[in-house]
Design a protein around this motif. Structure first.
Motif, mmCIF file in Angstrom:
data_model
loop_
_atom_site.group_PDB
_atom_site.id
_atom_site.type_symbol
_atom_site.label_atom_id
_atom_site.label_comp_id
_atom_site.label_asym_id
_atom_site.label_seq_id
_atom_site.Cartn_x
_atom_site.Cartn_y
_atom_site.Cartn_z
ATOM 1 N N SER A 113 0.846 -1.199 0.000
ATOM 2 C CA SER A 113 0.000 0.000 0.000
ATOM 3 C C SER A 113 0.880 1.248 0.000
ATOM 4 O O SER A 113 2.034 1.202 0.466
ATOM 5 N N PRO A 114 0.378 2.377 -0.501
ATOM 6 C CA PRO A 114 1.177 3.613 -0.485
ATOM 7 C C PRO A 114 1.748 3.979 0.886
ATOM 8 O O PRO A 114 2.928 4.351 0.966
ATOM 9 N N PRO A 115 0.977 3.862 1.997
ATOM 10 C CA PRO A 115 1.611 4.187 3.281
ATOM 11 C C PRO A 115 2.747 3.235 3.651
ATOM 12 O O PRO A 115 3.733 3.654 4.278
ATOM 13 N N LEU A 116 2.646 1.960 3.263
ATOM 14 C CA LEU A 116 3.752 1.039 3.529
ATOM 15 C C LEU A 116 4.951 1.329 2.635
ATOM 16 O O LEU A 116 6.100 1.080 3.022
ATOM 17 N N VAL A 117 4.705 1.840 1.431
ATOM 18 C CA VAL A 117 5.819 2.262 0.572
ATOM 19 C C VAL A 117 6.634 3.336 1.288
ATOM 20 O O VAL A 117 7.876 3.290 1.326
ATOM 21 N N VAL A 118 5.936 4.314 1.877
ATOM 22 C CA VAL A 118 6.628 5.370 2.620
ATOM 23 C C VAL A 118 7.375 4.767 3.808
ATOM 24 O O VAL A 118 8.533 5.106 4.082
ATOM 25 N N ALA A 119 6.731 3.851 4.515
ATOM 26 C CA ALA A 119 7.350 3.235 5.697
ATOM 27 C C ALA A 119 8.638 2.498 5.327
ATOM 28 O O ALA A 119 9.656 2.622 6.021
ATOM 29 N N TYR A 120 8.619 1.740 4.236
ATOM 30 C CA TYR A 120 9.823 1.005 3.842
ATOM 31 C C TYR A 120 10.911 1.939 3.303
ATOM 32 O O TYR A 120 12.109 1.639 3.409
ATOM 33 N N ALA A 121 10.519 3.068 2.728
ATOM 34 C CA ALA A 121 11.521 4.052 2.317
ATOM 35 C C ALA A 121 12.235 4.624 3.538
ATOM 36 O O ALA A 121 13.443 4.894 3.502
ATOM 37 N N LEU A 122 11.502 4.787 4.624
ATOM 38 C CA LEU A 122 12.102 5.250 5.881
ATOM 39 C C LEU A 122 13.021 4.187 6.469
ATOM 40 O O LEU A 122 14.131 4.482 6.922
ATOM 41 N N ALA A 123 12.560 2.939 6.462
ATOM 42 C CA ALA A 123 13.357 1.846 7.029
ATOM 43 C C ALA A 123 14.577 1.542 6.168
ATOM 44 O O ALA A 123 15.660 1.252 6.679
ATOM 45 N N GLY A 124 14.391 1.556 4.839
ATOM 46 C CA GLY A 124 15.514 1.397 3.919
ATOM 47 C C GLY A 124 15.951 -0.019 3.647
ATOM 48 O O GLY A 124 16.873 -0.251 2.870
ATOM 49 N N ASN A 125 15.274 -1.021 4.289
ATOM 50 C CA ASN A 125 15.684 -2.403 4.045
ATOM 51 C C ASN A 125 14.487 -3.325 4.228
ATOM 52 O O ASN A 125 13.758 -3.217 5.222
ATOM 53 N N ILE A 126 14.299 -4.230 3.281
ATOM 54 C CA ILE A 126 13.153 -5.150 3.316
ATOM 55 C C ILE A 126 13.351 -6.226 4.369
ATOM 56 O O ILE A 126 12.389 -6.905 4.773
ATOM 57 N N SER A 127 14.587 -6.410 4.841
ATOM 58 C CA SER A 127 14.838 -7.470 5.813
ATOM 59 C C SER A 127 14.595 -7.026 7.251
ATOM 60 O O SER A 127 14.873 -7.779 8.193
ATOM 61 N N LEU A 128 14.099 -5.803 7.421
ATOM 62 C CA LEU A 128 13.664 -5.366 8.748
ATOM 63 C C LEU A 128 12.211 -5.782 8.955
ATOM 64 O O LEU A 128 11.400 -5.678 8.033
ATOM 65 N N ASP A 129 11.879 -6.216 10.151
ATOM 66 C CA ASP A 129 10.482 -6.483 10.502
ATOM 67 C C ASP A 129 9.887 -5.183 11.007
ATOM 68 O O ASP A 129 9.930 -4.879 12.196
ATOM 69 N N ILE A 130 9.329 -4.386 10.085
ATOM 70 C CA ILE A 130 8.867 -3.053 10.491
ATOM 71 C C ILE A 130 7.596 -3.108 11.344
ATOM 72 O O ILE A 130 7.183 -2.089 11.883
ATOM 73 N N SER A 131 7.007 -4.302 11.464
ATOM 74 C CA SER A 131 5.880 -4.413 12.399
ATOM 75 C C SER A 131 6.363 -4.386 13.846
ATOM 76 O O SER A 131 5.584 -4.121 14.773
ATOM 77 N N GLN A 132 7.675 -4.666 14.049
ATOM 78 C CA GLN A 132 8.234 -4.711 15.411
ATOM 79 C C GLN A 132 9.476 -3.835 15.566
ATOM 80 O O GLN A 132 9.667 -3.216 16.611
ATOM 81 N N GLU A 133 10.315 -3.782 14.547
ATOM 82 C CA GLU A 133 11.579 -3.047 14.655
ATOM 83 C C GLU A 133 11.394 -1.585 14.251
ATOM 84 O O GLU A 133 10.488 -1.244 13.494
ATOM 85 N N PRO A 134 12.273 -0.702 14.723
ATOM 86 C CA PRO A 134 12.130 0.724 14.412
ATOM 87 C C PRO A 134 12.286 1.007 12.921
ATOM 88 O O PRO A 134 13.086 0.359 12.231
ATOM 89 N N LEU A 135 11.519 2.002 12.455
ATOM 90 C CA LEU A 135 11.711 2.507 11.098
ATOM 91 C C LEU A 135 12.980 3.345 11.030
ATOM 92 O O LEU A 135 13.619 3.443 9.981
ATOM 93 N N GLY A 136 13.310 3.998 12.134
ATOM 94 C CA GLY A 136 14.482 4.865 12.176
ATOM 95 C C GLY A 136 14.596 5.511 13.540
ATOM 96 O O GLY A 136 13.839 5.189 14.467
#
Length: 886
Positions: free
Chosen positions: A546-569
């Motif tokens: 989804s577009p909001p998750l696109v923004v979230a992963y751009a903040l995190a910068g790596n697909i191997s992060l579990d952004i449901s639990q780990e920090p975005l930044g």
């Protein structure tokens, strides 16, 4: 239309009187219709309207009511095109005019008889990004790159009747269709009467299905089939099964339409809906905004269905009002659909072929990847999925890269990159940018991220490419555009961009690092396709989100992060920021959507066909037949060279060599790729021989009007795997008997010199993906007479037949593996002039050691109409002969 038919009645809506073909009146003759799915009722009305005792008989209509499987002739109200598939369509029309003139007949016999809208949306690329100047720079580059194509389309606009062009920089065809072109109920003046009927269409893009969200029955067809429809030919099809999909409940807090569509796509792929209609129904429909319905309908090609249909209801009317449709149109939609039994009743369950259901409250946050849209992965499992992919070494090795790279606006060093780095984050595609709730949610995520002090990682190429100008209107009205800009999600264009492979170059340092370090990195996009090699040739894993998750992963910068639990930044003070900190509530999204107004749609679509000054200033020839000036974009195709008024007998296929042996799920991206042109490829060499600089190659899609480029690009995808070669990727094959390894194009030309026909062998689901007519045209021009596969996706099978290439299917239990094919074999097929639709035919297989075997294959020319097309050498040859022989 037979206005004297018994079923032709009058309907008064306000002060306007309409004529219509009444299903209730027809039921008096054919029996009750209440049990029929609404999508089938629409097909039934279509046959009723065109019943002539020849192409459509009363028996045909009775068979539909009785649910009997049969061939039907469907005549859509209109045709929709985008420029990648539209340009070759107009090239074919121009070539047909030239052929008619050569036969001494009137070239203006070749003219669209059905209204056609072509929207230029596939050409803009993300060359510039992450700056305020990105949009204008990309538009300027687009006009410079595509001047020859756009001159040709402007010529077509004035040369042909019933043909409209929406200029570049306006929007994506499906979104323009949804927000402006479609009417749900169409009208036409016939013999002094205004006749109304269901709005239906076919389109030259597989995501034409998006319009089913508005109660408009439509789907993608090959460009060849669409051209025939333009010229007044019916679409020949077998009456489809209809799978009912019952929706219950409502989406929970924090769940987007994208999460829903990825869930539905996975369910329907597992259920099996290829070649079928899907019809959504049930009480949950009332809980789905129309934009969510359009998102679900858009992805029908991904779940394999011909279409995903939503009946008209109050939500439909509310959307028509929101988007500024004429009140008289809205009134006729309501009156007509109710009197015809086309209005959705949540308490009625039609007789579906099969059905399944989903409680909307069970949907969870999801992505799809790494390479197929039906492979849904819960957000919490993306990290594990990616790490498993690495550990199993599923990621394929890079092909040799020599693509020209140009810098973007952001800077990054390759040394920062790690496995799983998100190098592309794109808010793109008609699937999601037509949906205000997810677009505004992305803006809200950006706002919270900026306020909390975190930024996009420097190696991420960010872009925002909406499907219409209305999106940037409401983002600005909600005050969210500035936050997206601060994160680098600046407007780059109004078009398909990254979703179709027009992601543009990465930073040169990034590309260098990817090649040298052989990293497996990722793109995250709000698109509908993530096939191998599609988004960018150096990006091995691609994830739909989804577009909001696109923004979230751009903040995190790596697909191997579990952004449901780990920090975005982390903010400047070192405090961790999590997804839950930036994710908006449903109430916040609802408040933001209050900024979407009817006036925005009315303003942006008031001048939809005008274009900017550069479009208006294009100088065009006035001739009714095209003069074919010297161009590397538009070239006179050879399809109608030497055309005779009557077809010659079909030649048998004798001693055909194998050009390629391909596996399962080979897509039209593999067969006729979009995206960049490698300088070392046959197409790249051809362009350089013409004196074209590598920087000016543009893309395969933009050069679809030049058959010399496209036939060289056929089977040239960097990820295609020809099983005639061990462990080698790319468009290579072996020529026999020499055994020499060559580019597929070069081998095909050698076989042509040897006067030897060719066959392609493939596995299951051959031709999955977009409706690329060049996947069939290129196959033909390479000299391929037949394809033998285990199964086909619907559109590509139709396209092969439409170009005169014989589609055959292995009988059950037999395939390339059981036959132990290695490419040294030859095939012969006789009796083609006596071929029958669907028949079992025998093939002679001769092995390298001289052993001869006979095997059976099913002819996948499915109907008698298709057989007529094949005997003429293709649909267009059939239509052309019919027009000049009238």
């Amino acid at each position: 239309m037979n206005l004297n038919a018994k079923s032709f009645l009058s309907l008064d809506v306000g002060q306007q009187s309409y004529g219509y073909f009444s299903l209730a009146e027809a039921a008096k003759t054919y029996g009750k219709l209440d049990h029929l799915p609404i999508s089938i009722k629409i097909l039934l009305e279509n046959l009723l309207r065109f019943e002539d005792g020849k192409t459509i008989t009363p028996e045909d209509i009775q068979n539909i009511v009785d649910g009997k499987k049969q061939e039907i002739a469907f005549r859509p109200a209109r045709v929709l095109m985008q420029d990648f598939t539209g340009v070759p369509g107009v090239v074919d029309l121009a070539a047909m005019r030239a052929a008619v003139a050569e036969l001494g007949d009137n070239p203006e016999k070749i003219n669209p008889l059905t209204p056609v809208d072509l929207v230029i949306d596939h050409s803009v690329m993300v060359d510039e990004y992450a700056s305020e100047a990105a949009f204008q720079k990309n538009v300027d580059i687009e006009m410079q790159r595509n001047g020859e194509r756009y001159t040709f389309l402007r010529w077509g606009q004035q040369a042909f009747n019933n043909f409209s062009v929406v200029p570049p920089g306006t929007g994506i065809c499906h979104q323009v269709n949804l927000e402006y072109l479609a009417q749900s109920v169409w009208s036409q003046e016939v013999d002094g009467k205004t006749v109304i009927y269901p709005d239906t269409l076919v389109g030259t893009d597989s995501h034409t299905t998006m319009i089913n969200g508005l109660g408009v029955l439509g789907w993608g067809v090959g460009g060849i089939e669409a051209e025939a429809a333009m010229l007044g030919q019916p679409i020949s099809m077998l009456l489809p099964d209809v799978v009912g999909f019952k929706l219950l409940g409502s989406l929970p807090e924090g769940i987007t339409a994208t999460d829903l569509v990825l869930t539905v796509t996975q369910m329907l792929r597992q259920h099996g809906v290829v070649g079928k209609f899907v019809e959504f129904y049930g009480p949950g429909l009332a809980e789905l905004p129309l934009a969510d319905r359009a998102t679900l309908a858009n992805m029908a090609p991904e779940y394999g269905a011909t279409c995903g249909f939503f009946p008209v209801d109050q939500v439909t009317l509310d959307y028509l009002k929101l988007t500024g449709r004429d009140p008289a149109v809205i009134a006729r939609v309501e009156s007509y659909c109710k009197i015809q039994g086309l209005w959705h009743n949540p308490d009625v369950e039609p007789n579906f072929s099969s059905s399944l259901q989903l409680d909307l409250s069970s949907v969870e946050p999801s992505l799809a990847g790494p390479k197929r849209p039906q492979d849904r992965v819960p957000l919490s499992q993306v990290k594990n999925t990616f790490q498993q992919l690495l550990s199993e070494q599923i990621a394929v090795s890079d092909a040799d890269q020599d693509l020209q790279a140009e810098g973007g606006a952001q800077a990054a060093t390759g040394s920062e990159l790690e496995e799983g780095a998100v190098v592309i984050a794109a808010i793109t595609s008609c699937t999601n940018t037509s949906n205000p709730s997810v677009m505004l949610a992305a803006g809200l995520v950006a706002k919270k991220a900026v306020e909390l002090g975190i930024q996009v990682q420097p190696w991420v190429k960010t872009s925002l490419a909406p499907g219409s100008k209305v999106v940037t209107n409401y983002l600005a009205a909600a005050g969210l555009d500035t936050y997206l800009d601060q994160l680098g999600f600046n407007l780059v264009g109004y078009g398909c961009t990254t979703c179709i492979g027009n992601s543009g170059p990465l930073d040169p340092k990034i590309e260098k690092a990817l090649v040298e370090q052989q990293l497996t990195v990722a793109s995250v996009l709000s698109g509908n396709r993530n096939f191998e090699g599609r988004i960018h040739p150096l990006v091995k894993t691609n994830w739909l989100a989804s577009p909001p998750l696109v923004v979230a992963y751009a903040l995190a910068g790596n697909i191997s992060l579990d952004i449901s639990q780990e920090p975005l930044g982390y903010n400047p003070e070192g405090k961790a920021v999590y997804l839950k900190d930036v994710w908006p509530s449903n109430a916040e999204i609802a408040q933001a959507t209050s900024h979407v107004t009817s006036q925005m749609f009315q303003k942006e679509y008031a001048a939809v066909f005008d274009g900017d000054a550069s479009w208006q200033n294009i100088q065009i020839p006035q001739d009714k037949t095209y003069t074919w000036p010297e161009s590397s974009y538009i070239k006179h195709p050879p399809f109608f060279t030497g055309l005779t008024r009557e077809p010659a007998p079909i030649k048998d296929i004798d001693n055909a060599a194998l050009l390629a042996i391909l596996g399962d799920s080979v897509t039209t991206d593999h067969i006729s790729p979009a995206g960049g042109i490698k300088p070392s490829s046959p197409a790249g060499r051809y362009l350089q021989e013409l004196g074209i600089d590598i920087a000016d190659f543009n893309s395969y899609g933009s050069r679809r009007g030049n058959h010399e480029v496209m036939m060289r690009g056929t089977f040239a995808n960097v990820r295609i795997k020809n099983e005639m070669l061990d462990g080698i990727e790319g468009g290579e094959t072996r020529h026999y008997p020499s055994g020499e390894q060559l580019a597929i194009y070069d081998a095909a030309m050698r076989y042509l010199e040897e006067d030897r026909p060719l066959v392609v062998v493939a596995g299951k689901e051959y031709g999955t993906g977009s409706s690329r007519d060049w996947a069939a045209k290129g196959t033909l021009l390479l000299g391929v007479r037949a394809v033998i596969a285990e199964s086909y996706e619907r559109i590509h099978r139709s396209n092969l037949m439409g170009m005169g290439v014989l589609p055959l299917e292995f009988v059950e239990g037999q395939n390339r593996q059981t036959l132990k094919l290695d490419g040294t074999e030859s095939f012969s097929i006789s009796g083609l002039n006596q071929l029958e639709a669907g028949q079992l035919i025998s093939l002679t297989l001769t092995r390298n050691n001289g052993t001869v075997e006979t095997l059976n294959a099913r002819c996948r020319i499915d109907t008698s109409n298709e057989l007529d097309y094949y005997r003429h050498g293709g649909i267009l040859h059939y239509v052309l002969r019919k027009l000049i022989n009238q």
